[in-house]
Design an enzyme around this catalytic site. Sequence first.
Site, PDB file in Angstrom:
ATOM      1  N   ASP A  21       0.860  -1.189   0.000  1.00 13.19           N
ATOM      2  CA  ASP A  21       0.000   0.000   0.000  1.00 13.19           C
ATOM      3  C   ASP A  21       0.894   1.236   0.000  1.00 13.19           C
ATOM      4  O   ASP A  21       1.863   1.305   0.758  1.00 13.19           O
ATOM      5  CB  ASP A  21      -0.886  -0.028   1.253  1.00 13.19           C
ATOM      6  CG  ASP A  21      -1.729   1.224   1.383  1.00 13.19           C
ATOM      7  OD1 ASP A  21      -2.013   1.862   0.343  1.00 13.19           O
ATOM      8  OD2 ASP A  21      -2.095   1.568   2.529  1.00 13.19           O
ATOM      9  N   ASP A  25      -4.337   3.702   2.712  1.00 11.63           N
ATOM     10  CA  ASP A  25      -5.737   3.275   2.868  1.00 11.63           C
ATOM     11  C   ASP A  25      -5.853   1.797   3.254  1.00 11.63           C
ATOM     12  O   ASP A  25      -6.961   1.257   3.337  1.00 11.63           O
ATOM     13  CB  ASP A  25      -6.562   3.582   1.607  1.00 11.63           C
ATOM     14  CG  ASP A  25      -6.101   2.783   0.395  1.00 11.63           C
ATOM     15  OD1 ASP A  25      -5.109   2.027   0.512  1.00 11.63           O
ATOM     16  OD2 ASP A  25      -6.734   2.908  -0.673  1.00 11.63           O
ATOM     17  N   ASP A  29      -1.685  -1.343  -3.903  1.00 14.26           N
ATOM     18  CA  ASP A  29      -2.043  -0.638  -5.130  1.00 14.26           C
ATOM     19  C   ASP A  29      -0.964  -0.796  -6.200  1.00 14.26           C
ATOM     20  O   ASP A  29       0.111  -1.360  -5.949  1.00 14.26           O
ATOM     21  CB  ASP A  29      -2.318   0.844  -4.823  1.00 14.26           C
ATOM     22  CG  ASP A  29      -1.325   1.408  -3.813  1.00 14.26           C
ATOM     23  OD1 ASP A  29      -0.112   1.270  -4.069  1.00 14.26           O
ATOM     24  OD2 ASP A  29      -1.754   1.961  -2.768  1.00 14.26           O
ATOM     25  N   ASP A 199      -8.795 -17.231 -16.077  1.00 12.40           N
ATOM     26  CA  ASP A 199      -9.534 -17.681 -14.896  1.00 12.40           C
ATOM     27  C   ASP A 199     -10.677 -18.646 -15.240  1.00 12.40           C
ATOM     28  O   ASP A 199     -11.425 -18.407 -16.194  1.00 12.40           O
ATOM     29  CB  ASP A 199     -10.137 -16.421 -14.239  1.00 12.40           C
ATOM     30  CG  ASP A 199     -10.844 -16.696 -12.931  1.00 12.40           C
ATOM     31  OD1 ASP A 199     -10.155 -16.944 -11.942  1.00 12.40           O
ATOM     32  OD2 ASP A 199     -12.090 -16.650 -12.913  1.00 12.40           O
ATOM     33  N   GLU A 256      -6.248 -21.537 -16.062  1.00 13.89           N
ATOM     34  CA  GLU A 256      -6.691 -22.178 -14.819  1.00 13.89           C
ATOM     35  C   GLU A 256      -7.721 -23.204 -15.241  1.00 13.89           C
ATOM     36  O   GLU A 256      -8.896 -22.893 -15.441  1.00 13.89           O
ATOM     37  CB  GLU A 256      -7.314 -21.159 -13.856  1.00 13.89           C
ATOM     38  CG  GLU A 256      -7.603 -21.799 -12.501  1.00 13.89           C
ATOM     39  CD  GLU A 256      -8.676 -21.081 -11.672  1.00 13.89           C
ATOM     40  OE1 GLU A 256      -8.631 -21.183 -10.450  1.00 13.89           O
ATOM     41  OE2 GLU A 256      -9.565 -20.433 -12.248  1.00 13.89           O
ATOM     42  N   HIS A 328      -3.376 -17.590  -4.636  1.00 15.04           N
ATOM     43  CA  HIS A 328      -4.315 -16.828  -3.802  1.00 15.04           C
ATOM     44  C   HIS A 328      -5.562 -17.633  -3.431  1.00 15.04           C
ATOM     45  O   HIS A 328      -6.417 -17.133  -2.713  1.00 15.04           O
ATOM     46  CB  HIS A 328      -4.721 -15.555  -4.547  1.00 15.04           C
ATOM     47  CG  HIS A 328      -5.544 -15.864  -5.763  1.00 15.04           C
ATOM     48  ND1 HIS A 328      -5.036 -16.562  -6.845  1.00 15.04           N
ATOM     49  CD2 HIS A 328      -6.842 -15.625  -6.058  1.00 15.04           C
ATOM     50  CE1 HIS A 328      -5.982 -16.716  -7.739  1.00 15.04           C
ATOM     51  NE2 HIS A 328      -7.093 -16.159  -7.290  1.00 15.04           N
ATOM     52  N   ASP A 329      -5.687 -18.834  -3.962  1.00 14.77           N
ATOM     53  CA  ASP A 329      -6.839 -19.686  -3.640  1.00 14.77           C
ATOM     54  C   ASP A 329      -6.461 -20.838  -2.724  1.00 14.77           C
ATOM     55  O   ASP A 329      -7.281 -21.730  -2.482  1.00 14.77           O
ATOM     56  CB  ASP A 329      -7.428 -20.295  -4.929  1.00 14.77           C
ATOM     57  CG  ASP A 329      -8.075 -19.264  -5.821  1.00 14.77           C
ATOM     58  OD1 ASP A 329      -8.586 -18.251  -5.294  1.00 14.77           O
ATOM     59  OD2 ASP A 329      -8.083 -19.467  -7.047  1.00 14.77           O
TER      60      ASP A 329
HETATM   61  C1  GLC Z   1     -10.685 -18.584  -9.887  1.00 13.75           C
HETATM   62  C2  GLC Z   1      -9.926 -17.602  -9.039  1.00 13.75           C
HETATM   63  C3  GLC Z   1     -10.651 -17.455  -7.733  1.00 13.75           C
HETATM   64  C4  GLC Z   1     -12.038 -16.955  -7.994  1.00 13.75           C
HETATM   65  C5  GLC Z   1     -12.765 -17.826  -9.017  1.00 13.75           C
HETATM   66  C6  GLC Z   1     -13.969 -17.130  -9.553  1.00 13.75           C
HETATM   67  O1  GLC Z   1     -10.710 -19.862  -9.333  1.00 13.75           O
HETATM   68  O2  GLC Z   1      -8.611 -17.993  -8.900  1.00 13.75           O
HETATM   69  O3  GLC Z   1      -9.973 -16.612  -6.855  1.00 13.75           O
HETATM   70  O4  GLC Z   1     -12.761 -16.939  -6.808  1.00 13.75           O
HETATM   71  O5  GLC Z   1     -11.965 -18.127 -10.129  1.00 13.75           O
HETATM   72  O6  GLC Z   1     -13.593 -16.104 -10.430  1.00 13.75           O
HETATM   73 CA    CA Z   2      -3.607   1.904  -1.341  1.00 12.76          CA
END
Ligand code: GLC
Ligand code: CA
Length: 559
Positions: A21, A25, A29, A199, A256, A328-329
Site C-alpha cells: 500500500d 488506505d 495498489d 480464470d 486455470e 491466492h486460492d
Molecule cells: C478462480 C480464481 C478465484 C475466484 C474464481 C472465480 O478460481 O482464482 O480466486 O474466486 O476463479 O472467479
Molecule cells: Ca492503497
Amino acid sequence: MEKKWWHNKIAYQIYPKSFQDTNGDGIGDLKGIIQHLDYLQKLGIGILWISPVYVSPCADQGYDIADYYQIDPMFGTMEDMEELLKEAKKRDINVLMDLVVNHCSDEHEWFQKACQNPEGEYGKYFYFAKKENGKLPCNWRSYFGGSVWEPLPGTDWYYYHSFHKKQPDLNWENPNVRQEIYKMMNWWLEKGLGGFRVDAIINIKKPLPFCDFPADRTDGTCDMSVVVNHARGVGEFLGEMRDETFQKYNAFSVGEVFNEKEEELSDFMGENGYFSTMFDFSQTNEGKSPKGWYDSKIPTVDAYKKCCFNSQRKAKGIGMYSNIIENHDEPRGVSYYLPKAGRNDKGKKLLGTVYFLLKGIPFIYQGQELGMENMTFTDIDQIDDISSIAEYEECMRVGLTKEEAMKVISQYSRDNGRTPFQWDNTENAGFTTGTPWLAVNPDYVRINAKAQEENPDSVLQYYRKLSALRRKPEYEDALIYGEVEPYMESEEGLMAYYRRGEKQDFLIAGNFTEEEKKIYVDDTKEKEVVLTNDQVEWKEKELILKPFQVAVLRCQKGN
Ligand code: GLC
Ligand code: CA
C-alpha cells in the site's frame, strides 16, 4: 519442441490488494507494485501475473468485474497501469493480467441491462430460466455453495452463476459475447501486456440442455466437477479465442483449468495449443472431498510426489505445465505439504526446490519466497474470503463445533495466502501505514523480506539461487527442456528425479523425513553439487541426505 520466449522464464504472482500500500488506505495498489519491481528483478522474474485490478465491487476480491476497460480507483489509475507496464518492460518483465470471462459482476452494464429484459439482447449474454413444474433447470451446486440459480427479484426469472451470486456466468454460446471478449483482450494486448492468466476457463462450456446429475450432498445438489466432466466442446471456443487474440501477439497464456481430460491435454497445451501452458492442480485437488473441507485430507508427501510425477508423465512429449505450491486460492504450501518436523527454513527450501525444478514454468506466489506461513484463525469474523465463509457454514450444518470448524478453516482458507506481504518488522510489516484490509500474520517479526535480505542463509536468498540456476543458459537442455525421470520412486518420504538433457543430466533429490536417506549415484563420470540446503556427504557412490535435506547434482554425460 519449438522454443518459445516464455520457456525459460520464472513467473511471479502478485495479489495486488495485499502486496504494498502506498497511500495509507490499507489496500495494496499499482504504485506499490512499481515500487518493488527491482525486488522482482533481483529474484529473476520474467513473467508477472497480477490478480484482477479492474473496476469491481469486490464480492470475490476483483474476480467479479464491473468494467473490463478501467482500473479500480482502489488500485490506482490507468496511468499507473501504463507506468507499470513501461517500468516492467525496462526490467524485461512481461506483465499478465487476469482474464476473468466465465462471468462478470452483477454490477456490469451488460447484466444491468439483462435484468431489465431477460428475453432481450443482453439477456442472451447470460443464462436466464424459469422454473418448470416448480423445479429449477438443474441441481448443480455453485463453487461457493448453494444452487447455481439465483432468483431475479420481482420476477419469476432465475439467472445462473457457477461461483457467487454476484458473478453471473456469461453465455459463451452467444457469438456476440465472444466477440466482445476478444475485442477487450486485444485492447489490453495492444497496450503491451505479455498475456493473460485465464480464470475458471473450463466453466465456459456447460453441458446443455441443463439437467440434474446425482446428488452428493444431502441438500440434493451435485459438485461442479461432475458438471465439467459432462461438458463437451469447450475446445471450439478456446481455439477461436487463441486465433483471435493470443496468437496475433505471440502472447503468453496460462489456463486455470480443472478436470482436464487426459486425451485433450495436447489440444490444450501442446504445440499450437489453446494455451501456452496450464497450471498443474493435481496436488491441490488431492484429498479434496465433494462434501467440503471438513471431509478433506491434506496429502502426504508421498501422495504429493505421486501427483507431481503423474502430471509430468501426462505432459511428456506434449508441453509444459505451470508448477505451483500455492496461490491466492490455496493455503501456504509450506504449511500444507511439509510434515510438521520440516516446517522450518530447511524444509521450505526443500519443498521450494523439488517443485521448482520439475519440467514446466515455475510460479512463485508473493511471499512464498520468504517462506510465509498460514495464519491461525480462531473466529470466522477474522475471515474475509467468501469460500471460507461458505465452508464454515457447511461445517456448522453437519454439526462440527466452532473450534473444530475453525481448525478446518485455518487449514484450507484462501485468506492464508491473502494476508499482507511481510516487508519488514515495523508495524503492519511495512505493508501499510494505515489499517490493513486483512490482518497481518503476527509472525512478520520473524518472517520478513528485510531480515532475509540481510541473512545469507535465508529462504529468500535460497530462492534467488534456485532462480539463477534455472536461468543459466548452459543448463537449458536439461533444466528447461529435459524430461523428468523419477528416481527411487517407491522410496517413501523421498522425492527424487532426473532432468535428462542432451549435454548433461541433473539429479534432484529431497528427503522429507527425519531419518537419513542414501541415494545411489553412479551413472555418470563427474558430478557436482550445484545447490543444497545443507552440507553434502558422500559414502563412496552414495549421497547421504540428512533429514529434510535437498541436493541438486549436475552430472556430466559419460562418453
Ligand atoms: C478462480 C480464481 C478465484 C475466484 C474464481 C472465480 O478460481 O482464482 O480466486 O474466486 O476463479 O472467479
Ligand atoms: Ca492503497
